[in-house]
Design a protein around this motif. Structure first.
Motif, PDB file in Angstrom:
ATOM      1  N   PRO A   1      -8.622  -4.807   9.464  1.00  0.00           N
ATOM      2  CA  PRO A   1      -7.514  -5.229  10.328  1.00  0.00           C
ATOM      3  C   PRO A   1      -6.211  -5.463   9.565  1.00  0.00           C
ATOM      4  O   PRO A   1      -5.128  -5.198  10.091  1.00  0.00           O
ATOM      5  CB  PRO A   1      -8.012  -6.520  10.969  1.00  0.00           C
ATOM      6  CG  PRO A   1      -9.482  -6.485  10.847  1.00  0.00           C
ATOM      7  CD  PRO A   1      -9.775  -5.681   9.620  1.00  0.00           C
ATOM      8  N   GLN A   2      -6.303  -5.928   8.336  1.00  0.00           N
ATOM      9  CA  GLN A   2      -5.092  -6.166   7.546  1.00  0.00           C
ATOM     10  C   GLN A   2      -4.306  -4.876   7.346  1.00  0.00           C
ATOM     11  O   GLN A   2      -3.084  -4.856   7.464  1.00  0.00           O
ATOM     12  CB  GLN A   2      -5.433  -6.776   6.187  1.00  0.00           C
ATOM     13  CG  GLN A   2      -4.215  -7.032   5.308  1.00  0.00           C
ATOM     14  CD  GLN A   2      -3.210  -7.979   5.940  1.00  0.00           C
ATOM     15  OE1 GLN A   2      -3.570  -9.043   6.427  1.00  0.00           O
ATOM     16  NE2 GLN A   2      -1.943  -7.602   5.949  1.00  0.00           N
ATOM     17  N   HIS A   3      -5.009  -3.797   7.070  1.00  0.00           N
ATOM     18  CA  HIS A   3      -4.325  -2.511   6.874  1.00  0.00           C
ATOM     19  C   HIS A   3      -3.665  -2.033   8.166  1.00  0.00           C
ATOM     20  O   HIS A   3      -2.551  -1.532   8.143  1.00  0.00           O
ATOM     21  CB  HIS A   3      -5.296  -1.455   6.338  1.00  0.00           C
ATOM     22  CG  HIS A   3      -5.696  -1.711   4.923  1.00  0.00           C
ATOM     23  ND1 HIS A   3      -4.829  -1.566   3.866  1.00  0.00           N
ATOM     24  CD2 HIS A   3      -6.858  -2.128   4.386  1.00  0.00           C
ATOM     25  CE1 HIS A   3      -5.435  -1.873   2.743  1.00  0.00           C
ATOM     26  NE2 HIS A   3      -6.678  -2.215   3.027  1.00  0.00           N
ATOM     27  N   TYR A   4      -4.355  -2.188   9.282  1.00  0.00           N
ATOM     28  CA  TYR A   4      -3.739  -1.819  10.561  1.00  0.00           C
ATOM     29  C   TYR A   4      -2.529  -2.716  10.848  1.00  0.00           C
ATOM     30  O   TYR A   4      -1.493  -2.250  11.298  1.00  0.00           O
ATOM     31  CB  TYR A   4      -4.751  -1.917  11.709  1.00  0.00           C
ATOM     32  CG  TYR A   4      -5.645  -0.707  11.822  1.00  0.00           C
ATOM     33  CD1 TYR A   4      -5.213   0.430  12.501  1.00  0.00           C
ATOM     34  CD2 TYR A   4      -6.908  -0.688  11.259  1.00  0.00           C
ATOM     35  CE1 TYR A   4      -6.017   1.553  12.606  1.00  0.00           C
ATOM     36  CE2 TYR A   4      -7.722   0.426  11.362  1.00  0.00           C
ATOM     37  CZ  TYR A   4      -7.277   1.546  12.036  1.00  0.00           C
ATOM     38  OH  TYR A   4      -8.072   2.651  12.135  1.00  0.00           O
ATOM     39  N   LYS A   5      -2.689  -3.994  10.589  1.00  0.00           N
ATOM     40  CA  LYS A   5      -1.630  -4.967  10.892  1.00  0.00           C
ATOM     41  C   LYS A   5      -0.322  -4.626  10.181  1.00  0.00           C
ATOM     42  O   LYS A   5       0.754  -4.790  10.763  1.00  0.00           O
ATOM     43  CB  LYS A   5      -2.090  -6.366  10.496  1.00  0.00           C
ATOM     44  CG  LYS A   5      -1.070  -7.445  10.763  1.00  0.00           C
ATOM     45  CD  LYS A   5      -1.585  -8.796  10.320  1.00  0.00           C
ATOM     46  CE  LYS A   5      -0.559  -9.871  10.540  1.00  0.00           C
ATOM     47  NZ  LYS A   5      -1.039 -11.172  10.072  1.00  0.00           N
TER      48      LYS A   5
ATOM     49  N   ASN B   1      -8.423   2.851   7.525  1.00  0.00           N
ATOM     50  CA  ASN B   1      -9.781   3.381   7.584  1.00  0.00           C
ATOM     51  C   ASN B   1      -9.962   4.117   8.913  1.00  0.00           C
ATOM     52  O   ASN B   1     -10.136   3.507   9.950  1.00  0.00           O
ATOM     53  CB  ASN B   1     -10.790   2.249   7.456  1.00  0.00           C
ATOM     54  CG  ASN B   1     -12.217   2.727   7.502  1.00  0.00           C
ATOM     55  OD1 ASN B   1     -12.517   3.843   7.925  1.00  0.00           O
ATOM     56  ND2 ASN B   1     -13.124   1.884   7.072  1.00  0.00           N
ATOM     57  N   GLU B   2      -9.943   5.434   8.851  1.00  0.00           N
ATOM     58  CA  GLU B   2     -10.031   6.222  10.081  1.00  0.00           C
ATOM     59  C   GLU B   2     -11.421   6.198  10.699  1.00  0.00           C
ATOM     60  O   GLU B   2     -11.604   6.640  11.819  1.00  0.00           O
ATOM     61  CB  GLU B   2      -9.593   7.654   9.831  1.00  0.00           C
ATOM     62  CG  GLU B   2     -10.532   8.414   8.920  1.00  0.00           C
ATOM     63  CD  GLU B   2     -10.022   9.786   8.594  1.00  0.00           C
ATOM     64  OE1 GLU B   2     -10.759  10.738   8.861  1.00  0.00           O
ATOM     65  OE2 GLU B   2      -8.913   9.895   8.078  1.00  0.00           O
ATOM     66  N   ASN B   3     -12.404   5.697   9.987  1.00  0.00           N
ATOM     67  CA  ASN B   3     -13.771   5.649  10.511  1.00  0.00           C
ATOM     68  C   ASN B   3     -14.061   4.387  11.310  1.00  0.00           C
ATOM     69  O   ASN B   3     -15.135   4.261  11.893  1.00  0.00           O
ATOM     70  CB  ASN B   3     -14.780   5.793   9.370  1.00  0.00           C
ATOM     71  CG  ASN B   3     -14.660   7.145   8.704  1.00  0.00           C
ATOM     72  OD1 ASN B   3     -14.565   8.162   9.359  1.00  0.00           O
ATOM     73  ND2 ASN B   3     -14.628   7.135   7.385  1.00  0.00           N
ATOM     74  N   PHE B   4     -13.113   3.448  11.324  1.00  0.00           N
ATOM     75  CA  PHE B   4     -13.314   2.232  12.106  1.00  0.00           C
ATOM     76  C   PHE B   4     -13.352   2.597  13.579  1.00  0.00           C
ATOM     77  O   PHE B   4     -12.482   3.299  14.081  1.00  0.00           O
ATOM     78  CB  PHE B   4     -12.195   1.223  11.832  1.00  0.00           C
ATOM     79  CG  PHE B   4     -12.390  -0.078  12.535  1.00  0.00           C
ATOM     80  CD1 PHE B   4     -13.274  -1.012  12.044  1.00  0.00           C
ATOM     81  CD2 PHE B   4     -11.707  -0.358  13.706  1.00  0.00           C
ATOM     82  CE1 PHE B   4     -13.470  -2.215  12.699  1.00  0.00           C
ATOM     83  CE2 PHE B   4     -11.890  -1.548  14.370  1.00  0.00           C
ATOM     84  CZ  PHE B   4     -12.776  -2.488  13.860  1.00  0.00           C
ATOM     85  N   LYS B   5     -14.372   2.143  14.274  1.00  0.00           N
ATOM     86  CA  LYS B   5     -14.565   2.478  15.694  1.00  0.00           C
ATOM     87  C   LYS B   5     -14.072   1.329  16.563  1.00  0.00           C
ATOM     88  O   LYS B   5     -14.749   0.322  16.731  1.00  0.00           O
ATOM     89  CB  LYS B   5     -16.043   2.751  15.992  1.00  0.00           C
ATOM     90  CG  LYS B   5     -16.661   3.823  15.140  1.00  0.00           C
ATOM     91  CD  LYS B   5     -16.234   5.182  15.610  1.00  0.00           C
ATOM     92  CE  LYS B   5     -17.016   6.251  14.894  1.00  0.00           C
ATOM     93  NZ  LYS B   5     -16.231   7.269  14.320  1.00  0.00           N
TER      94      LYS B   5
END
Length: 124
Positions: free
Chosen positions: A59-63, A27-31
């Motif tokens: 966070p799961q996707h980033y992780k 999600n590129e909109n997460f600040k």
């Protein structure tokens, strides 16, 4: 013909990238900047990354990409992702320095890659 093939490859690659990210599930909109104002949310996200607590969706996707980003020196990262990594690491180091050390140890146990990724994202 070569130019047409190159164009097709580039268009196909971009089509698989959601919002410009090479990782379409992020999600590129997460600040990440908002985590500085919310230490509880920062701690929750770090606990997810360190396998101490369940992960929320974002966070799961980033992780799922952290280790790859470190090992590959952020080769698949676009400008926004590099900015987000820089912001997250800066906030983590400043707000939760012991967790920052744990994060480094988990994702770079040999201590050979992390400085490189920090240098790569610093300008962003």
């Amino acid at each position: 013909m070569k130019n047409l093939l190159a164009l097709v490859v580039v268009v196909a690659y971009l089509a698989t990238c959601e919002g410009g990210y090479a990782y379409g599930d992020i999600n590129e909109n997460f600040k990440f900047e908002d985590l500085e104002k919310n230490p509880a949310a920062l701690k929750k996200q770090v606990d997810c990354y360190l396998d101490r607590a369940p992960c929320d969706d974002i966070p799961q996707h980033y992780k799922t990409h952290i280790r790859e980003e470190i090992v590959n020196s952020c080769a698949e990262c676009d400008v926004r992702l590099k900015h987000n990594i820089k912001t997250f690491l800066h906030i983590l180091k400043k707000t939760l320095p012991e967790e920052y050390k744990s994060f480094r140890a988990k994702y770079d146990p040999d201590g050979t890659l992390f400085d490189r990724i920090e240098n790569i994202v610093t300008p962003f």
